[in-house]
Scaffold this active site. Structure first.
Site, short mmCIF file in Angstrom:
data_model
loop_
_atom_site.label_atom_id
_atom_site.label_comp_id
_atom_site.label_asym_id
_atom_site.label_seq_id
_atom_site.Cartn_x
_atom_site.Cartn_y
_atom_site.Cartn_z
N CYS A 182 24.18 50.15 35.86
CA CYS A 182 25.23 50.37 36.85
C CYS A 182 25.12 51.80 37.38
O CYS A 182 25.83 52.71 36.92
CB CYS A 182 26.61 50.12 36.23
SG CYS A 182 27.94 50.12 37.45
N THR A 241 50.71 37.45 37.57
CA THR A 241 50.77 36.25 38.41
C THR A 241 51.73 36.47 39.57
O THR A 241 52.70 37.24 39.45
CB THR A 241 51.21 35.02 37.60
OG1 THR A 241 51.18 33.86 38.45
CG2 THR A 241 52.61 35.18 37.03
N GLU A 290 42.82 37.00 44.81
CA GLU A 290 42.79 36.12 43.64
C GLU A 290 41.45 36.25 42.91
O GLU A 290 41.40 36.19 41.68
CB GLU A 290 43.05 34.68 44.08
CG GLU A 290 44.48 34.46 44.57
CD GLU A 290 44.69 33.11 45.23
OE1 GLU A 290 45.66 32.40 44.83
OE2 GLU A 290 43.92 32.74 46.14
#
Length: 471
Positions: free
Chosen positions: A113, A365, A442
């Protein structure tokens, strides 16, 4: 930007060119290769809480990185993440500041990375780190070199970590680690392994001021390069788009219907413990057979590979060689009952911060799925979290692993396994192939779940090994 300001800007650009000064141009458009820039900027503009979090982050770090911008889809989580990371890197703790950033380099290099490696190379030098250490791990102190073994095991095969690995670090004579130092190091390693997963999983782009974030070449007509086509990050084929639209039609409704049916089955009957154990073993074996990528192994560049040993060591499909990941029963050693208290005892406050961050990702949520509102997504979130732990051999006795195949389709499993086990192989095509009707916010939430579940799984193996050494 007003018309007058724009004209003034381009005049200055022309003046600089006339003087022979090269002007850098960003390699990408926005913080992510996968998510349209306008969606990310729109979120950060309208949310006052996000603005305040950005201001605090900038005051502490003197920068606002692209990871934070992408996480800003979920400001509650971002706040917890930044608070924890700030504490690990900058507040009082067992390890000196330059050691913390060097460990960050070691951890992120294992997954190639370069974005995070470069960030911590700069931070390492800013806090007074010895530039010679950056020539390679063999130039770092022996104490840090000895950490290389558990870095590689935790990153790729954490179930192989034993109390003997811990003992070698704690009893290395003049190069030995204290228990508190080792806890700090382990938390940093697992944090940056999992953050590497998030970075690749969301297609994070380097900022323009980074070495790999700009070019001096003029923009191409197509706005993307040949390497993007090779790794699946170019423009999608229109015919593929049409086929995808047909396939994904009703995707969300089908998933919601399966969730409803599973809930009804739960209410009607409960599987025996034997059947639950069988379903776990079946899912664990099947997860080994999910192919992450058909591509050849990614060979790290010298710039990255010099920061870690044994470059050929990585995640492997053990079942193909007749091997199995051993089962780790959560009831025997869990984060809530064992890991949390051990971390908090040896590195005060960090256990609490990690616990809040795990809970934030798991319980986050908005009760929505794509365009549908008032949806209970707890079943889906638990399936995602438990599938990742299942891949690492961790079993929860009270969970029916038969639900996973009902809720997670093949393309989603490929994305999860790639992002968690071999994140450097993640492509835009993989990101786009799962949950095609869902919002980018999402999908970022999914990445937060994957990141935190992976970190907790690694931590559980490390903390269990430390506990076994201590007893």
């Amino acid at each position: 930007m007003s018309r007058q300001a724009a004209e003034s800007y381009w005049t200055r650009q022309d003046d600089l060119k006339d003087l022979g000064i090269r002007i850098p141009r960003p390699l990408g458009s926005g913080p992510s290769r996968f998510i349209p820039e306008k969606e990310i900027l729109q979120v950060s503009k309208v949310d006052a809480r996000t603005q305040a979090i950005f201001e605090d982050a900038f005051a502490a770090l003197h920068r606002l990185d692209n990871i934070s911008l992408v996480m800003s889809f979920h400001p509650q989580y971002l706040e917890s993440f930044l608070r924890t990371q700030h504490y690990l890197l900058q507040m009082d703790g067992p390890l000196p500041l330059h050691y913390r950033h060097y460990i960050g380099i070691m951890a992120t290099a294992r997954h190639q990375c370069s974005y995070l490696v470069n960030l911590h190379v700069n931070d390492f030098l800013q806090v007074g780190g010895n530039p010679k250490w950056l020539n390679g791990l063999n130039e770092a102190p022996q104490k840090l070199q000895q950490l290389g073994e558990i870095n590689k095991i935790l990153a790729h095969r954490p179930w192989l970590l034993t109390k003997e690995h811990i003992e070698r670090l704690l009893k290395a004579e003049e190069h030995s680690w204290s228990l508190a130092e080792l806890i700090h190091a382990v938390v940093l390693l697992t944090h940056y392994h999992s953050l590497s997963s998030f970075t690749f999983g969301c297609g994070i782009m380097p900022e323009i001021n980074c070495d790999s974030g700009h070019t001096f070449r003029p923009p191409s007509i197509s706005q993307y390069c040949v390497c993007d086509i090779a790794n699946g990050n170019g423009h999608a084929n229109h015919h593929d788009d049409l086929l995808g639209d047909q396939e994904m039609c009703g995707e969300v409704e089908e998933l919601m219907e399966r969730m409803k049916q599973l809930q009804e089955c739960r209410d009607d009957e409960e599987a025996s413990q034997e059947e639950m154990a069988t379903r776990f073993e079946r899912e664990k074996t099947e997860s080994m057979l999910v192919v992450t990528s058909e591509d050849e192994e990614c060979v790290p560049s010298r710039e990255i590979s010099r920061h870690f040993e044994d470059t050929s060591y990585g995640y492997q499909d053990f079942s193909r060689r007749g091997e199995q990941v051993p089962t780790f029963r959560a009831q025997d050693y869990s984060w809530e009952d064992h890991g949390f208290s051990l971390v908090n005892r040896l590195y005060p406050d960090v256990g609490q911060m990690l616990d809040e961050k795990f809970q934030m990702a798991y319980n986050l949520t908005y009760n929505t799925m794509a365009t549908h509102k008032d949806v209970d997504t707890s079943m889906l979130r638990r399936a995602i979290w438990n599938y990742i732990h299942c891949m690492f051999g961790i079993r929860y006795d009270d969970y029916d692993y038969g639900e996973i195949n009902q809720l997670l389709d093949r393309s989603f499993k490929i994305y999860i396994k790639t992002m968690v086990c071999s994140p450097e192989k993640t492509t835009k095509r993989m990101y786009e192939s799962f949950w095609r009707q869902f919002q980018h916010s999402e999908k970022v939430h999914v990445n937060l779940l994957l990141m935190e579940a992976r970190m907790q799984a690694e931590l559980l193996y490390a903390l269990r090994a430390i506990t076994r050494y201590m007893t």
